[in-house]
Design a protein around this motif. Structure first.
Motif, PDB file in Angstrom:
ATOM      1  N   VAL A 164      53.332  98.933  10.603  1.00 47.30           N
ATOM      2  CA  VAL A 164      53.496 100.257   9.979  1.00 47.30           C
ATOM      3  C   VAL A 164      54.021 101.242  11.024  1.00 47.30           C
ATOM      4  CG1 VAL A 164      52.391 102.093   8.633  1.00 47.30           C
ATOM      5  CG2 VAL A 164      51.570  99.730   8.428  1.00 47.30           C
ATOM      6  N   PRO A 165      55.338 101.282  11.230  1.00 51.47           N
ATOM      7  CA  PRO A 165      55.901 102.269  12.153  1.00 51.47           C
ATOM      8  C   PRO A 165      55.603 103.702  11.690  1.00 51.47           C
ATOM      9  CG  PRO A 165      57.531 100.591  11.592  1.00 51.47           C
ATOM     10  CD  PRO A 165      56.354 100.390  10.680  1.00 51.47           C
ATOM     11  N   VAL A 166      55.355 104.560  12.670  1.00 54.94           N
ATOM     12  CA  VAL A 166      55.123 105.983  12.377  1.00 54.94           C
ATOM     13  C   VAL A 166      56.427 106.744  12.644  1.00 54.94           C
ATOM     14  CG1 VAL A 166      53.865 108.048  13.105  1.00 54.94           C
ATOM     15  CG2 VAL A 166      52.676 105.843  12.959  1.00 54.94           C
ATOM     16  N   CYS A 167      57.008 107.287  11.603  1.00 48.62           N
ATOM     17  CA  CYS A 167      58.230 108.088  11.740  1.00 48.62           C
ATOM     18  C   CYS A 167      57.809 109.553  11.770  1.00 48.62           C
ATOM     19  CB  CYS A 167      59.175 107.855  10.563  1.00 48.62           C
ATOM     20  SG  CYS A 167      59.551 106.118  10.273  1.00 48.62           S
ATOM     21  N   TRP A 168      58.192 110.280  12.799  1.00 48.72           N
ATOM     22  CA  TRP A 168      57.796 111.695  12.936  1.00 48.72           C
ATOM     23  C   TRP A 168      58.542 112.309  14.106  1.00 48.72           C
ATOM     24  CZ3 TRP A 168      55.666 114.809  16.715  1.00 48.72           C
ATOM     25  CH2 TRP A 168      55.150 116.046  16.288  1.00 48.72           C
ATOM     26  N   PRO A 169      58.990 113.534  14.109  1.00 50.80           N
ATOM     27  CA  PRO A 169      58.899 114.519  13.028  1.00 50.80           C
ATOM     28  C   PRO A 169      60.151 114.539  12.161  1.00 50.80           C
ATOM     29  CG  PRO A 169      59.571 115.642  15.023  1.00 50.80           C
ATOM     30  CD  PRO A 169      59.499 114.156  15.347  1.00 50.80           C
ATOM     31  N   TRP A 170      60.944 113.479  12.230  1.00 52.94           N
ATOM     32  CA  TRP A 170      62.011 113.348  11.230  1.00 52.94           C
ATOM     33  C   TRP A 170      62.081 111.911  10.760  1.00 52.94           C
ATOM     34  CZ3 TRP A 170      63.219 114.967  16.294  1.00 52.94           C
ATOM     35  CH2 TRP A 170      63.832 114.038  17.116  1.00 52.94           C
ATOM     36  N   PHE A 171      62.714 111.754   9.592  1.00 52.94           N
ATOM     37  CA  PHE A 171      62.856 110.446   8.968  1.00 52.94           C
ATOM     38  C   PHE A 171      64.345 110.099   8.933  1.00 52.94           C
ATOM     39  CE2 PHE A 171      63.717 107.825   5.261  1.00 52.94           C
ATOM     40  CZ  PHE A 171      62.878 106.756   5.510  1.00 52.94           C
ATOM     41  N   GLY A 172      64.694 108.912   9.388  1.00 58.45           N
ATOM     42  CA  GLY A 172      66.112 108.518   9.429  1.00 58.45           C
ATOM     43  C   GLY A 172      66.809 109.264  10.543  1.00 58.45           C
ATOM     44  N   PRO A 173      68.105 109.512  10.395  1.00 56.91           N
ATOM     45  CA  PRO A 173      68.817 110.297  11.403  1.00 56.91           C
ATOM     46  C   PRO A 173      68.289 111.728  11.400  1.00 56.91           C
ATOM     47  CG  PRO A 173      70.329 109.269   9.815  1.00 56.91           C
ATOM     48  CD  PRO A 173      68.950 109.084   9.281  1.00 56.91           C
ATOM     49  N   LEU A 215      69.693 111.829  19.297  1.00 60.13           N
ATOM     50  CA  LEU A 215      68.254 111.597  19.128  1.00 60.13           C
ATOM     51  C   LEU A 215      68.019 110.342  18.297  1.00 60.13           C
ATOM     52  CD1 LEU A 215      67.267 115.321  18.448  1.00 60.13           C
ATOM     53  CD2 LEU A 215      66.649 113.968  20.452  1.00 60.13           C
ATOM     54  N   PRO A 216      66.894 109.664  18.544  1.00 60.34           N
ATOM     55  CA  PRO A 216      66.671 108.373  17.871  1.00 60.34           C
ATOM     56  C   PRO A 216      66.384 108.507  16.372  1.00 60.34           C
ATOM     57  CG  PRO A 216      64.780 108.967  19.240  1.00 60.34           C
ATOM     58  CD  PRO A 216      65.833 109.994  19.504  1.00 60.34           C
ATOM     59  N   ASN A 217      66.705 107.444  15.650  1.00 61.89           N
ATOM     60  CA  ASN A 217      66.354 107.338  14.234  1.00 61.89           C
ATOM     61  C   ASN A 217      64.827 107.417  14.097  1.00 61.89           C
ATOM     62  OD1 ASN A 217      67.563 106.872  11.649  1.00 61.89           O
ATOM     63  ND2 ASN A 217      66.798 104.766  11.625  1.00 61.89           N
ATOM     64  N   HIS A 218      64.349 108.051  13.026  1.00 61.56           N
ATOM     65  CA  HIS A 218      62.919 108.055  12.673  1.00 61.56           C
ATOM     66  C   HIS A 218      62.022 108.734  13.714  1.00 61.56           C
ATOM     67  CE1 HIS A 218      63.679 105.806   9.116  1.00 61.56           C
ATOM     68  NE2 HIS A 218      63.729 104.602   9.637  1.00 61.56           N
ATOM     69  N   GLY A 219      62.553 109.687  14.471  1.00 62.08           N
ATOM     70  CA  GLY A 219      61.691 110.507  15.314  1.00 62.08           C
ATOM     71  C   GLY A 219      61.408 109.933  16.679  1.00 62.08           C
ATOM     72  N   VAL A 220      60.391 110.506  17.336  1.00 61.50           N
ATOM     73  CA  VAL A 220      60.197 110.234  18.771  1.00 61.50           C
ATOM     74  C   VAL A 220      58.881 109.540  19.120  1.00 61.50           C
ATOM     75  CG1 VAL A 220      61.677 112.147  19.488  1.00 61.50           C
ATOM     76  CG2 VAL A 220      59.242 112.573  19.119  1.00 61.50           C
ATOM     77  N   VAL A 221      58.010 109.280  18.145  1.00 60.18           N
ATOM     78  CA  VAL A 221      56.690 108.754  18.544  1.00 60.18           C
ATOM     79  C   VAL A 221      56.553 107.241  18.372  1.00 60.18           C
ATOM     80  CG1 VAL A 221      55.445 110.928  18.263  1.00 60.18           C
ATOM     81  CG2 VAL A 221      55.670 109.395  16.293  1.00 60.18           C
TER      82      VAL A 221
END
Ligand code: TA6
Length: 284
Positions: A69-78, A90-96
């Motif tokens: 279950v990857p955590v996408c935050w604080p953005w989803f996708g590009p 910046l990476p897909n699906h955020g930085v965490v």
């Protein structure tokens, strides 16, 4: 007496040097990686993993782990332009997904075993202050995963769950809204379905707005109830044949083995705290 435990463990599957925490509640177990706060395994009973982990998953060199279950935050996708004022790459699906989190709390009670992982992010590209994010994991006769951020900021999030399926041809997710945004080929166009049931026989990458609080996933051999709250979207994804072949950390036939059913909050209009939950329960 029910056997309950929370243990630090090094390694899970072929990721032998990954720092992890394991949870045990009677027959049920779960494993969460400190890298990405990514749940990698949920077994309601020994030997039956509900979650899928790619045999080619990696975690070194800033690779997000493929599966669980990857955590996408604080953005989803590009990243959306509103969250990237300096137009950085910046990476897909955020930085965490690719940072180490810390164990902040752990509890064992008669009813459940739970841990909270936390991360403080000092460098959001659109927000000057440090921001703290928590992942709360509760194991009982089901698994509850909650992502919490109390900061009043614009934030998207997704719990990007990869579920193991016995047979992708017989896999079904329902009930889903009839309208969805189709992301296959990057089009993002609105489509209409004549059925609330999603099946997979080609690449599927769909965003369903305003989904129900309770979804049903039939994996071909098992029935799962997926509860969600705090969401404004559900994403259903399967890469199918070509994308499986062309994705470095998927095997050629990986598309036969999983479906992603993701609980997400995607609105970018309002700055607001976040509490996003996915609840996973095996019913048959
Ligand atoms: O949730 C679906 C999706 O956004 C797809 O478009 C697909 O690219 C997938 O996530 C995986 O993204 P990742 O960055 O983990 O390779």
């Amino acid at each position: 007496m029910l056997h309950t435990a929370i243990n630090l463990q090094t390694g899970f599957g072929h990721l032998t040097d990954l720092p992890c925490i394991s949870l045990q509640f009677g027959e049920a177990s779960a494993v969460v990686s400190l890298y990405g706060a990514q749940v990698l395994s949920y077994q309601p009973a020994p030997g039956n993993d509900i979650l899928w982990l790619s045999p080619l998953a990696q975690w070194h060199n800033q690779m997000p782990i493929r599966g669980g279950v990857p955590v996408c935050w604080p953005w989803f996708g590009p990243v959306d332009a509103r969250l990237n004022p300096q137009q950085q790459s910046l990476p897909n699906h955020g930085v965490v997904r690719t940072r180490l989190w810390q164990l902040a709390e752990q509890h064992i009670t008669a009813d459940s075993v739970s841990v909270t992982l936390a991360i403080t992010v000092p460098d959001l590209p659109y927000h000057p202050n440090e921001t703290t994010l928590q992942l709360q994991l509760t194991l009982s006769d089901s698994l509850t995963i909650s992502l919490v951020c109390n900061a009043v900021i614009v934030q998207q999030a997704a719990l990007h769950s990869y579920f193991s399926v016995a047979n992708i041809d017989n896999t079904r997710v329902q009930p889903l809204p009839l309208q969805y945004q189709d992301k296959v080929n990057g089009s993002g166009s609105d489509k209409n379905s004549d059925t609330p049931v999603a099946t997979i026989n080609a690449e599927v990458d769909r965003i369903y707005a305003k989904p129900a609080a309770q979804l049903h996933l039939d994996t071909g051999t098992q029935q799962l109830e997926l509860g969600q709250s705090g969401q404004d979207a559900t994403i259903v994804w399967n890469p199918w044949q070509d994308k499986s072949r062309n994705t470095k950390d998927l095997a050629d036939d990986s598309y036969l083995e999983f479906i992603c059913v993701e609980t997400a909050r995607l609105q970018l209009q309002q700055a607001a705290p976040l509490q996003l939950t996915q609840h996973i329960k095996l019913t048959q």
